[in-house]
Scaffold this motif. Structure first.
Motif, PDB file in Angstrom:
ATOM      1  N   UNK A 109       0.804  -1.228   0.000  1.00  0.00           N
ATOM      2  CA  UNK A 109       0.000   0.000   0.000  1.00  0.00           C
ATOM      3  C   UNK A 109       0.835   1.275   0.000  1.00  0.00           C
ATOM      4  N   UNK A 110       2.163   1.162   0.054  1.00  0.00           N
ATOM      5  CA  UNK A 110       3.029   2.343  -0.057  1.00  0.00           C
ATOM      6  C   UNK A 110       3.282   2.723  -1.510  1.00  0.00           C
ATOM      7  N   UNK A 111       2.830   1.890  -2.416  1.00  0.00           N
ATOM      8  CA  UNK A 111       3.008   2.214  -3.832  1.00  0.00           C
ATOM      9  C   UNK A 111       2.186   3.462  -4.150  1.00  0.00           C
ATOM     10  N   UNK A 112       2.748   4.417  -4.890  1.00  0.00           N
ATOM     11  CA  UNK A 112       1.996   5.649  -5.188  1.00  0.00           C
ATOM     12  C   UNK A 112       0.893   5.411  -6.222  1.00  0.00           C
ATOM     13  N   UNK A 113      -0.123   6.240  -6.174  1.00  0.00           N
ATOM     14  CA  UNK A 113      -1.175   6.153  -7.182  1.00  0.00           C
ATOM     15  C   UNK A 113      -0.611   6.506  -8.549  1.00  0.00           C
ATOM     16  N   UNK A 114      -1.096   5.803  -9.547  1.00  0.00           N
ATOM     17  CA  UNK A 114      -0.637   6.014 -10.919  1.00  0.00           C
ATOM     18  C   UNK A 114      -1.820   6.355 -11.807  1.00  0.00           C
TER      19      UNK A 114
END
Length: 357
Positions: A109-114
């Motif tokens: 969930x630390x992946x940034x929105x794309x």
């Protein structure tokens, strides 16, 4: 003489990559499949929500092998076909499952929105890294169709042809509503754990439910009735867990199947990219930027991407057709004999883009 067909199933590094949001990803890789003669014109294929880079069925079943391959509508003896697993995906490209170089653990969930535009920009970088600066065509349906539209707007001189299928200029409120239910199913699963779930115990129930919801929206009621009707596959039980009707069994099967091959975080990130996509965002007349020959294809009964919206976008300046099908949105994955020839003919059309030099 038939030219030698080459096949690649690899990853390409594009280094650090700045997203539309301004956030930066380090050590970005895109996984890709590449098949066709080395010197042949290149066709980029963009995949849909739960698709991947495998279109032609060399190492596993290709999701578009009915359309693409030797002697098929997109002929890999004439063209070189490349498909990237999208940024944010879970089939080898940088996404929530990837190692965060700062923590040495998966992003989750630390992946940034794309955004869809991020996907396209990353693919352009990857193509350049592969030494490819010209495309004969960009083809894709659904989320892939969103990418196709953005390719034509962001890089109007990069290709001769655009073929968006089963897509609209932006996702409708109806489409967002279905995605909201799917999102709720995943994020309320007890195993969700805020997106930091144990990979051996993912939010399987929530993801399966999300897939079942999607399957209903991808097909028409006519198709469901024709395929399943009220066919009973078990004796009536005094509990609710067992599937009694064939259609129930089908949906449970599809949900379980997706859980076995897809990451819940990736599913959510790609849903959000679809929700947010709108070709008019920050633009006045985006479609006027498109220079390529366009063949736009919609499918009768598509609930998520109504044909009238794509028709309004392209009918006056490009080729547009509605395929008569009972499959609705999923028409772009089946019945290739109904529309594959249109693509084959489009790929033979001469370029209308004036080149300098």
């Amino acid at each position: 003489m038939r030219r030698e067909t080459v096949y690649e199933d690899q990853r390409i590094s594009i280094g650090s990559f700045v997203l539309e949001s301004g956030k930066e990803l380090d050590e970005v890789e895109l996984a890709y499949e590449r098949v066709g003669p080395k010197e042949a014109p290149v066709i980029l294929v963009c995949h849909a929500l739960t698709g991947n880079q495998y279109t032609v069925g060399r190492k596993q079943d290709g999701w578009w092998e009915g359309l693409i391959g030797h002697g098929k509508y997109v002929d890999t003896s004439e063209f070189q076909v490349i498909t990237f697993n999208v940024l944010g995906g879970c089939n080898g490209s940088t996404g929530p499952l990837s190692r965060n170089p700062f923590t040495n653990r998966p992003y989750q969930a630390d992946f940034p929105f794309i955004s869809v535009r991020d996907m396209v920009h990353s693919q352009k970088r990857a193509l350049e890294a592969l030494g490819i600066d010209r495309l004969h065509a960009v083809i894709g349906g659904s989320l892939g169709g969103m990418q196709v539209l953005e390719w034509g707007i962001l890089y109007p001189d990069a290709m001769e042809h655009l073929v968006p299928l089963a897509v609209t200029p932006s996702l409708s409120a109806y489409g967002i509503a279905y995605n909201a239910i799917s999102r709720h199913a995943i994020t309320t699963d007890p195993e969700w754990k805020g997106g930091y779930y144990d990979q051996t115990h993912p939010p399987a129930s929530g993801l399966a439910t999300a897939r079942m919801i999607g399957m209903i929206s991808y097909r028409t009621d006519e198709m469901f009735q024709k395929k399943f009707g009220r066919r009973v596959i078990a004796k009536p039980e005094d509990h609710h867990e067992k599937a009694l009707y064939d259609v129930e069994s089908y949906l449970h099967y599809q949900g379980k199947k997706l859980v076995g091959r897809f990451d819940a975080n990736s599913y959510l990130y790609l849903l959000k990219a679809m929700d947010n996509h709108d070709i008019t965002r920050g633009r006045d007349a985006p479609i006027e930027e498109v220079k390529a020959n366009v063949l736009a294809i919609s499918f009768k009964g598509d609930l998520i991407y109504p044909p009238k919206d794509l028709e309004a976008l392209f009918s006056l300046k490009s080729r547009f057709t509605i395929v008569d099908t009972k499959y609705g949105h999923d028409g772009f994955l089946v019945e290739f004999d109904r529309w594959g020839q249109l693509i084959k003919e489009q790929l033979q059309e001469p370029s209308k883009i004036q080149r300098s030099g």
